[in-house]
Design a protein around this motif. Structure first.
Motif, PDB file in Angstrom:
ATOM      1  N   THR A   1       0.537  -0.998  -0.224  1.00 19.82           N
ATOM      2  CA  THR A   1       0.190  -0.146  -0.209  1.00 19.82           C
ATOM      3  C   THR A   1       1.036   1.117   0.429  1.00 19.82           C
ATOM      4  OG1 THR A   1       0.398  -0.221   2.205  1.00 19.82           O
ATOM      5  CG2 THR A   1      -2.042  -1.204   1.274  1.00 19.82           C
ATOM      6  N   CYS A   2       2.071   1.245  -0.184  1.00 20.30           N
ATOM      7  CA  CYS A   2       3.124   1.855  -0.305  1.00 20.30           C
ATOM      8  C   CYS A   2       3.534   2.932   1.265  1.00 20.30           C
ATOM      9  CB  CYS A   2       2.932   3.089  -1.896  1.00 20.30           C
ATOM     10  SG  CYS A   2       2.628   2.501  -2.551  1.00 20.30           S
ATOM     11  N   GLN A   3       2.302   2.603   2.311  1.00 21.72           N
ATOM     12  CA  GLN A   3       2.980   2.894   3.497  1.00 21.72           C
ATOM     13  C   GLN A   3       4.231   3.495   3.396  1.00 21.72           C
ATOM     14  OE1 GLN A   3      -0.027   1.974   6.610  1.00 21.72           O
ATOM     15  NE2 GLN A   3      -0.645   0.858   5.038  1.00 21.72           N
ATOM     16  N   LEU A   4       5.342   2.988   3.288  1.00 16.70           N
ATOM     17  CA  LEU A   4       6.293   2.167   3.747  1.00 16.70           C
ATOM     18  C   LEU A   4       7.481   3.773   2.880  1.00 16.70           C
ATOM     19  CD1 LEU A   4       7.259  -1.359   3.813  1.00 16.70           C
ATOM     20  CD2 LEU A   4       7.190   0.312   5.858  1.00 16.70           C
ATOM     21  N   LEU A   5       6.910   3.689   1.735  1.00 13.05           N
ATOM     22  CA  LEU A   5       7.534   4.599   0.354  1.00 13.05           C
ATOM     23  C   LEU A   5       7.089   6.231   1.374  1.00 13.05           C
ATOM     24  CD1 LEU A   5       7.068   2.436  -1.732  1.00 13.05           C
ATOM     25  CD2 LEU A   5       9.485   2.730  -0.390  1.00 13.05           C
ATOM     26  N   CYS A   6       5.460   6.227   1.043  1.00 14.65           N
ATOM     27  CA  CYS A   6       5.218   7.545   0.965  1.00 14.65           C
ATOM     28  C   CYS A   6       5.311   8.308   1.888  1.00 14.65           C
ATOM     29  CB  CYS A   6       4.024   7.916  -0.167  1.00 14.65           C
ATOM     30  SG  CYS A   6       4.434   6.513  -1.541  1.00 14.65           S
ATOM     31  N   CYS A   7       5.204   7.745   3.320  1.00 17.73           N
ATOM     32  CA  CYS A   7       4.508   8.702   4.095  1.00 17.73           C
ATOM     33  C   CYS A   7       4.909   8.159   5.459  1.00 17.73           C
ATOM     34  CB  CYS A   7       2.634   8.137   4.516  1.00 17.73           C
ATOM     35  SG  CYS A   7       2.112   6.637   4.204  1.00 17.73           S
ATOM     36  N   GLU A   8       5.468   9.194   6.875  1.00 23.37           N
ATOM     37  CA  GLU A   8       5.203   8.606   8.350  1.00 23.37           C
ATOM     38  C   GLU A   8       4.597   7.106   8.181  1.00 23.37           C
ATOM     39  OE1 GLU A   8       6.261  10.711  12.429  1.00 23.37           O
ATOM     40  OE2 GLU A   8       5.405  12.164  10.805  1.00 23.37           O
ATOM     41  N   HIS A   9       5.500   6.235   9.444  1.00 22.73           N
ATOM     42  CA  HIS A   9       4.187   5.461   9.711  1.00 22.73           C
ATOM     43  C   HIS A   9       4.909   4.857  10.745  1.00 22.73           C
ATOM     44  CE1 HIS A   9       7.972   4.350   7.135  1.00 22.73           C
ATOM     45  NE2 HIS A   9       7.814   2.970   7.919  1.00 22.73           N
ATOM     46  N   ASN A  10       4.097   3.766  11.213  1.00 25.08           N
ATOM     47  CA  ASN A  10       5.233   2.939  12.723  1.00 25.08           C
ATOM     48  C   ASN A  10       5.892   1.475  12.294  1.00 25.08           C
ATOM     49  OD1 ASN A  10       3.882   4.344  14.745  1.00 25.08           O
ATOM     50  ND2 ASN A  10       2.091   3.266  14.490  1.00 25.08           N
ATOM     51  N   ASP A  11       6.786   1.593  12.758  1.00 30.15           N
ATOM     52  CA  ASP A  11       7.657   0.931  12.263  1.00 30.15           C
ATOM     53  C   ASP A  11       7.062  -0.166  12.372  1.00 30.15           C
ATOM     54  OD1 ASP A  11      10.491  -1.203  12.514  1.00 30.15           O
ATOM     55  OD2 ASP A  11      11.612  -0.672  11.056  1.00 30.15           O
ATOM     56  N   PRO A  12       7.174  -1.787  11.075  1.00 29.57           N
ATOM     57  CA  PRO A  12       5.907  -2.446  11.010  1.00 29.57           C
ATOM     58  C   PRO A  12       6.943  -3.923  12.250  1.00 29.57           C
ATOM     59  CG  PRO A  12       7.793  -2.720   8.939  1.00 29.57           C
ATOM     60  CD  PRO A  12       7.729  -1.324   9.708  1.00 29.57           C
ATOM     61  N   PHE A  13       8.089  -3.865  12.427  1.00 26.13           N
ATOM     62  CA  PHE A  13       8.798  -4.942  13.682  1.00 26.13           C
ATOM     63  C   PHE A  13       9.094  -4.286  14.996  1.00 26.13           C
ATOM     64  CE2 PHE A  13      10.040  -5.658   9.244  1.00 26.13           C
ATOM     65  CZ  PHE A  13       9.767  -7.349  10.243  1.00 26.13           C
ATOM     66  N   SER A  14       9.624  -2.936  14.950  1.00 25.69           N
ATOM     67  CA  SER A  14       9.423  -2.001  16.396  1.00 25.69           C
ATOM     68  C   SER A  14       8.796  -1.321  16.740  1.00 25.69           C
ATOM     69  CB  SER A  14      10.359  -1.023  16.179  1.00 25.69           C
ATOM     70  OG  SER A  14      10.698  -0.133  15.151  1.00 25.69           O
ATOM     71  N   ARG A  15       7.907  -0.823  16.132  1.00 27.20           N
ATOM     72  CA  ARG A  15       6.573  -0.133  15.635  1.00 27.20           C
ATOM     73  C   ARG A  15       6.539   1.370  16.386  1.00 27.20           C
ATOM     74  NH1 ARG A  15       1.686  -2.944  18.201  1.00 27.20           N
ATOM     75  NH2 ARG A  15       2.496  -5.549  18.207  1.00 27.20           N
ATOM     76  N   GLN A  16       7.801   1.574  16.029  1.00 27.42           N
ATOM     77  CA  GLN A  16       8.706   2.548  16.521  1.00 27.42           C
ATOM     78  C   GLN A  16       8.979   3.914  15.109  1.00 27.42           C
ATOM     79  OE1 GLN A  16      10.363   3.882  19.011  1.00 27.42           O
ATOM     80  NE2 GLN A  16      10.273   2.407  20.258  1.00 27.42           N
ATOM     81  N   ARG A  17       8.118   5.103  15.759  1.00 27.54           N
ATOM     82  CA  ARG A  17       7.589   5.989  14.317  1.00 27.54           C
ATOM     83  C   ARG A  17       8.918   6.710  12.992  1.00 27.54           C
ATOM     84  NH1 ARG A  17       2.746   6.277  12.026  1.00 27.54           N
ATOM     85  NH2 ARG A  17       2.293   8.170  11.169  1.00 27.54           N
ATOM     86  N   ARG A  18       8.519   6.165  12.391  1.00 26.75           N
ATOM     87  CA  ARG A  18       9.703   6.648  10.826  1.00 26.75           C
ATOM     88  C   ARG A  18       9.006   6.997  10.156  1.00 26.75           C
ATOM     89  NH1 ARG A  18      12.379   4.680  14.025  1.00 26.75           N
ATOM     90  NH2 ARG A  18      13.529   2.279  14.242  1.00 26.75           N
ATOM     91  N   LYS A  19       9.969   7.925   9.394  1.00 23.91           N
ATOM     92  CA  LYS A  19       9.457   8.319   7.779  1.00 23.91           C
ATOM     93  C   LYS A  19       9.685   7.111   7.069  1.00 23.91           C
ATOM     94  CE  LYS A  19      11.718  13.253   9.181  1.00 23.91           C
ATOM     95  NZ  LYS A  19      12.226  14.125   8.452  1.00 23.91           N
ATOM     96  N   GLY A  20       8.924   8.453   5.852  1.00 25.82           N
ATOM     97  CA  GLY A  20       9.014   7.649   4.623  1.00 25.82           C
ATOM     98  C   GLY A  20       9.907   6.828   3.614  1.00 25.82           C
ATOM     99  N   PHE A  21      10.084   6.306   2.411  1.00 27.69           N
ATOM    100  CA  PHE A  21      11.505   6.073   2.155  1.00 27.69           C
ATOM    101  C   PHE A  21      11.620   7.789   1.462  1.00 27.69           C
ATOM    102  CE2 PHE A  21      13.939   5.173  -1.259  1.00 27.69           C
ATOM    103  CZ  PHE A  21      15.162   4.787  -1.069  1.00 27.69           C
ATOM    104  N   CYS A  22      10.627   7.467   0.470  1.00 32.63           N
ATOM    105  CA  CYS A  22      11.078   9.160  -0.170  1.00 32.63           C
ATOM    106  C   CYS A  22      10.806  10.077   0.534  1.00 32.63           C
ATOM    107  CB  CYS A  22       9.908   8.919  -0.990  1.00 32.63           C
ATOM    108  SG  CYS A  22       8.283   8.607  -0.311  1.00 32.63           S
ATOM    109  N   GLU A  23      10.554  10.317   1.760  1.00 30.74           N
ATOM    110  CA  GLU A  23      10.836  11.105   2.694  1.00 30.74           C
ATOM    111  C   GLU A  23      12.422  11.676   3.756  1.00 30.74           C
ATOM    112  OE1 GLU A  23       8.102  11.889   5.459  1.00 30.74           O
ATOM    113  OE2 GLU A  23       6.859  12.045   4.107  1.00 30.74           O
TER     114      GLU A  23
END
Length: 417
Positions: free
Chosen positions: A356-378
């Motif tokens: 769903t491009c969440q890893l790439l395009c928007c801030e999200h919770n890391d799928p493993f650690s649940r820590q807040r992360r920026k999207g790859f393109c950010e």
């Protein structure tokens, strides 16, 4: 030619950032169009300098060098104007040939997963295919990738026959020859034969710089693993390696002054400023020992502040680091850190977010650690402290004043840059 140029978006004006992304996306799409989806993994920052040089020397208008590309997850599913034409195709062919060489080196050295026979066999098949494809696409723009493959074969021979204490510049010569040929051919494509000689010199020095920086970065890891390293094999200390790198950066700048360009802004930033920053990433700023953090007085850095003593803490108990928040006898203040997912659950969430491009395009919770992360393109490999400035002091500058200055601090020389 991998990983030397890493421009931070904070150091580029809006115009240069747009142009930089146009060349990056153009290289990726040229690899896809000419060589298939797998070839897009050969996209690299250093390779797109070829595309930048061709366009910077051309007298044609911007429309002839751009096309509109469709939505891409790495751009947040947005369309974009991307580079096209002979420059992008040459950059793609060179990048693919060099990626083939790099994979072949990993197979021969049995690095990591390449030590496994099935992986090594598959990698060899990929390199043979990429060699053929890069040769075919390069021939359409008049470039012979044999010079790159020949340099790679000579590299191995030199490393095996190099006497102890030999000059490190003997080892860098094949890389210098390969990059020199690629840089010089950009003048042919742009119809500027007079630029071939200075660009060949700039390419030769860029190849030397790339090889030495790679060797300096990997020296400690190579010593641990027992891998061959040119600095260790030739007995070249880091001070001498740094001197050679800084001389190469200076030589690149001198060579660029002799190149006739219609728009030298992005070329100047990439080959004059970013090469110097690459040297500083590996060796630190010139004369940095006196200002290194380990030599700064305590308190100059937030983590150097003296540890504080909790009022209720026993005198003999270890002091509390200043960055750890503490309450009166209740441990750290703040919410409890999220509990990480296990491997199976993390992989499932990762797959869902990737689709769903969440890893790439928007801030999200890391799928493993649940820590807040920026999207790859950010994300960006930012090593500057310039905040969110959008300066353009070097946007089109062709003067000596910017040699060595920090763009985001602005130059104060009164020139027209």
């Amino acid at each position: 030619m991998f990983g030397i140029i890493r421009p931070c978006k904070h150091r580029l004006s809006e115009r240069l950032q747009t142009s930089w992304m146009a060349h990056l996306c153009g290289l990726c799409l040229a690899l896809r169009d000419d060589h298939g989806q797998l070839a897009r993994t050969a996209t690299n920052y250093d390779g797109l300098i070829i595309s930048v040089l061709v366009e910077a020397q051309s007298a044609r208008d911007d429309a002839s060098w751009r096309r509109t590309a469709g939505p891409c997850p790495l751009r947040g599913m947005r369309t974009a104007s991307v580079a096209k034409g002979e420059g992008a195709r040459l950059a793609a062919a060179v990048s693919l040939a060099l990626a083939s060489v790099k994979i072949r080196d990993h197979v021969e050295d049995r690095d990591g997963v390449f030590a496994r026979r099935p992986v090594a066999a598959g990698a060899r098949a990929v390199t043979r295919r990429w060699d053929r494809q890069s040769a075919g696409s390069a021939s359409t723009v008049g470039f012979d990738t044999a010079v790159l493959l020949d340099a790679a074969s000579r590299q191995g021979e030199l490393e095996r026959s190099l006497p102890l204490g030999g000059s490190v510049l003997l080892v860098t010569e094949p890389t210098e020859s390969a990059t020199s040929a690629a840089f010089a051919h950009t003048a042919v494509l742009a119809g500027r034969p007079g630029n071939a000689a200075p660009l060949a010199e700039a390419g030769r020095l860029f190849g030397r710089l790339a090889h030495l920086l790679d060797a300096a970065e990997d020296q400690a890891a190579d010593a641990e693993s027992g891998a061959w390293n040119p600095l260790t094999a030739t007995g070249t200390d880091r001070a001498e390696a740094e001197r050679l790198c800084r001389d190469a950066v200076h030589g690149i700048r001198l060579a660029l002054r002799e190149v006739e360009l219609t728009d030298r802004a992005l070329v100047h930033v990439l080959l004059a400023h970013e090469t110097e920053r690459a040297v500083e990433r590996v060796f630190g700023p010139a004369g940095h020992a006196a200002t290194c953090r380990t030599h700064t007085p305590s308190g100059d850095h937030p983590h150097d502040a003296p540890p504080r003593q909790d009022p209720g803490q026993h005198p003999n108990q270890a002091p509390i680091p200043p960055w750890v928040p503490q309450g009166p006898g209740f441990g750290p203040i703040g919410p409890k850190p999220p509990h990480p997912r296990n491997l199976l659950a993390g992989c499932a969430v990762w797959a869902l977010m990737a689709c769903t491009c969440q890893l790439l395009c928007c801030e999200h919770n890391d799928p493993f650690s649940r820590q807040r992360r920026k999207g790859f393109c950010e994300r960006h490999d930012c090593d500057c402290d310039c905040g969110n400035c959008d300066c353009s002091c070097c946007d089109g500058c062709d003067c000596d004043c910017c040699d060595g200055c920090d763009c985001c601090d602005g130059c104060d020389c009164g020139c027209d840059c």
